[in-house]
Design a protein around this motif. Structure first.
Motif, PDB file in Angstrom:
ATOM      1  N   SER A  63       0.701  -1.711  -0.041  1.00 39.40           N
ATOM      2  CA  SER A  63      -0.161   0.193  -0.070  1.00 39.40           C
ATOM      3  C   SER A  63       0.845   1.707   0.098  1.00 39.40           C
ATOM      4  O   SER A  63       1.564   1.331   0.409  1.00 39.40           O
ATOM      5  CB  SER A  63      -1.035   0.012   0.886  1.00 39.40           C
TER       6      SER A  63
ATOM      7  N   GLN B 229      -1.057  12.266  -8.383  1.00 45.40           N
ATOM      8  CA  GLN B 229      -2.483  11.315  -8.592  1.00 45.40           C
ATOM      9  C   GLN B 229      -2.725  11.678  -7.554  1.00 45.40           C
ATOM     10  O   GLN B 229      -3.940  11.452  -8.336  1.00 45.40           O
ATOM     11  CB  GLN B 229      -2.014  10.137  -7.506  1.00 45.40           C
TER      12      GLN B 229
ATOM     13  N   HIS C  29      -1.099  -0.614  -4.232  1.00 40.61           N
ATOM     14  CA  HIS C  29      -0.782  -1.438  -5.549  1.00 40.61           C
ATOM     15  C   HIS C  29      -0.405  -2.474  -5.568  1.00 40.61           C
ATOM     16  O   HIS C  29       0.197  -3.066  -4.679  1.00 40.61           O
ATOM     17  CB  HIS C  29       0.755  -0.334  -5.297  1.00 40.61           C
TER      18      HIS C  29
ATOM     19  N   ASP D  71       0.047  -3.088 -13.945  1.00 42.88           N
ATOM     20  CA  ASP D  71       0.769  -2.724 -13.019  1.00 42.88           C
ATOM     21  C   ASP D  71      -0.512  -1.541 -12.220  1.00 42.88           C
ATOM     22  O   ASP D  71      -0.927  -0.790 -13.299  1.00 42.88           O
ATOM     23  CB  ASP D  71       1.771  -1.372 -13.093  1.00 42.88           C
TER      24      ASP D  71
ATOM     25  N   LEU E  18      -2.625   0.473  -9.115  1.00 35.23           N
ATOM     26  CA  LEU E  18      -3.397   1.354  -7.756  1.00 35.23           C
ATOM     27  C   LEU E  18      -4.706   1.467  -7.919  1.00 35.23           C
ATOM     28  O   LEU E  18      -5.648   0.921  -8.764  1.00 35.23           O
ATOM     29  CB  LEU E  18      -3.155   3.089  -8.079  1.00 35.23           C
TER      30      LEU E  18
ATOM     31  N   SER F 234      -9.619   2.639  -9.837  1.00 31.80           N
ATOM     32  CA  SER F 234      -8.252   2.294 -10.371  1.00 31.80           C
ATOM     33  C   SER F 234      -7.512   2.785 -11.131  1.00 31.80           C
ATOM     34  O   SER F 234      -8.734   2.979 -12.050  1.00 31.80           O
ATOM     35  CB  SER F 234      -8.567   0.929 -10.411  1.00 31.80           C
TER      36      SER F 234
END
Lengths: 244, 244
Positions: A116, A123, A137, A153, A155, A227
Motif C-alpha cells: 500500500s 496522483q 498497489h 501495474d 493502483l 483504479s
DNA sequence: TAGTGGTCTAGACCACAGC
DNA sequence: CTGTGGTCTAGACCACTAT
C-alpha cells in the motif's frame, strides 16, 4: 410497396416481430443508398399505414434505430438518416484471462508486488482524491500458457476495495474482483507504444529495446476513483484484435 | 385515470419520464450492490404497482437496460442482473481528420500513391474476392498542423467504389468517402506495434528504428469486401485515447 | 394551426418455464 | 396450471416545429 405485412398471415411459419421487420426495412433503405445521410424518412403515421401496425410499434422500431445512431429524430420536425460515424471503430478490450481462455489456452499469473502507498500530489489530482489517501498497489504478470503477455501495474483506492490485499489472485484477476466491488465503471483510457524499463522488461522476459503496447486505464465507479491500471504487452507477441 | 403517478405530483418542476425513473431505480440498485450479479429482480407487474405505471412503461425501461447488457431476461422465468462485462473497454477509433479538427488543429494530407492493382491469391482469400479482381491502392499521409501523424495505406474494391481514383482527397478523406458509398460497414481490426520500413519511415519523417502504432482494418459492406486500411502512427507522437 | 415525435395507458394474446 | 416476459393495439395528451 403496398406491403400487407405478410407477417402472421395464413399458416406461414414464424416471422420476425413487426417492429423488427420495420427496422429491417429502414436498414435496407439506408444500406442500399435509397435513403442517404440527412434524408427525411417517412413519419410514424405513414409507416403505420404502410405496415398496418399501431404507432407504438413503429415508434419502437425508430427509437431503437435512433439509439443505434442510425437515425436522428426531432420533435415537431421529423426523422432523418444520421450522419455516418466515419467508420469509427468500436474496440472491445476484454479481461486478459477471459481472452486467453477463449483462445483455448491456459491463463496463469504471478504476483510480483502487493503493498500500500499514499497518494502523491500528482496522483491526487489525476484521480480526484485527497493527497495522502491510502492506495493499494499490485504488480502482476499474466501468462498465456508459459509465455508472459501482460504486466499489470495497478493502483486501487483502498476505500473502494478494502479487501484488495487479501484476495487470491490465482482464482480471480484484479479486473474481475473490481467488477464485483465497483460495478458500472466509467473512465478514460489510452493505448500507446512505450519502451519498458528494466523491471518491466525482466518481468515480461523481453529485451529492454523491445517496444510494448501499453494500455492505461483510469476507472471510476459512482463518480469516485476506483483504479488505475497500466498494462504492458510485448509488441512482438501481442496485439489487440476484434470485430465490429 | 385514477393513478396520480406520484411522479408529477403537485406543481413540482419537470421530472424525467417514468421509464427513465424506473431505469434510474434499477441502476441505483445495481450500482449500490443491493442487487448483485445473477439476482432475480422484481417482475414487470410488481414494478407497475411500485411506480403506478402501466406495464408497457416498465417493459420499456427493462428492455433498454437489457439492450445495455445490464439485465438478462427469460420468458417464463424472470429478469436477472447480468454478468458484469469484466471491465471490457469499448474504444472508439474515429476518423483521423475529425479527430484532429476536434483538437482544434489543422488537418491536411498528401497523396503519395494512387493506382490500381490486381488481387493476389493471398488477398483474394483474405478479402473473399476473386483472384485478379481490380483493386485501387492509395497511400496518403495525414498531418496534424505540420506534423505527420498517420500514413494510410489502403486497398479498395473497385466495384464497391468505382470513382475512387477520381476523388479530391483534400476535401474528403478516403474514410469519409467510403462511408458514403458503402454505409454500415462491418469488419475486423487489429492494433499492434511494428517497425516501419524505409518508405513508411521517410513518409512519416521518423527514424526506421522508431516503432509505430499500427491499426489494420478490413471492412465489408453488404457482405462484400470494401476496403483494407493499414494505418501507421509514429509511436513517439501518437496514441489512441478515449472515454467509456 | 396542423403535423411531428415523446410518452403513456389499459387492456390483449402469445410462448415459455416451473410446478 | 399459474406466472413470467414478448409483443401489439387503439387510443390519448403533450411539447415542439413549421407555416
Amino acid at each position: 410497396m403496398p406491403a400487407p405485412r405478410a407477417i402472421t398471415t395464413g399458416t406461414a411459419k414464424e416471422s420476425p416481430p413487426a417492429y423488427q421487420q420495420i427496422k429491417n426495412f429502414v436498414l435496407e433503405k439506408i444500406q442500399s443508398g435509397a435513403w442517404k445521410e440527412g434524408d427525411l424518412i417517412p413519419t410514424e403515421l405513414a409507416l403505420c399505414e404502410t405496415f398496418k401496425v399501431s404507432r407504438m410499434t413503429v415508434n419502437r422500431a425508430l427509437r431503437e434505430l435512433t439509439a443505434d445512431q442510425l437515425l436522428v429524430r426531432y420533435k415537431g420536425s421529423g426523422t432523418y438518416v444520421a450522419q455516418p460515424k466515419f467508420q469509427s471503430t468500436l474496440i472491445e478490450i476484454r479481461s486478459i484471462a477471459q481472452d486467453i481462455r477463449e483462445r483455448g489456452h491456459r491463463h496463469s499469473s504471478k504476483v510480483l508486488l502487493l503493498d500500500s502507498v499514499r497518494a502523491s500530489e500528482l496522483q491526487a489530482r489525476r484521480y480526484r482524491i485527497a493527497p495522502g489517501a491510502l492506495l493499494f498497489h499490485s504488480v502482476i504478470v499474466h501468462y498465456e500458457n508459459e509465455t508472459a503477455i501482460q504486466l499489470e501495474d495497478r493502483l486501487v483506492d483502498a476505500q473502494a476495495a478494502p479487501g484488495y490485499l487479501e484476495q487470491d489472485w490465482a482464482a480471480l484477476t484484479p479486473n474481475e474482483y473490481l467488477m464485483r466491488v465497483a460495478p458500472l465503471p466509467t473512465g478514460q483510457y489510452s493505448i500507446e507504444v512505450k519502451l519498458p524499463n528494466r523491471e518491466v522488461a525482466a518481468a515480461l522476459d523481453i529485451a529492454p529495446t523491445q517496444p510494448c503496447l501499453v494500455m492505461d486505464r483510469v476507472t471510476f465507479s459512482k463518480n469516485a476513483f476506483t483504479s488505475n491500471a497500466t498494462m504492458w504487452h510485448p509488441g512482438n507477441r501481442y496485439k489487440f484484435t476484434g470485430r465490429y
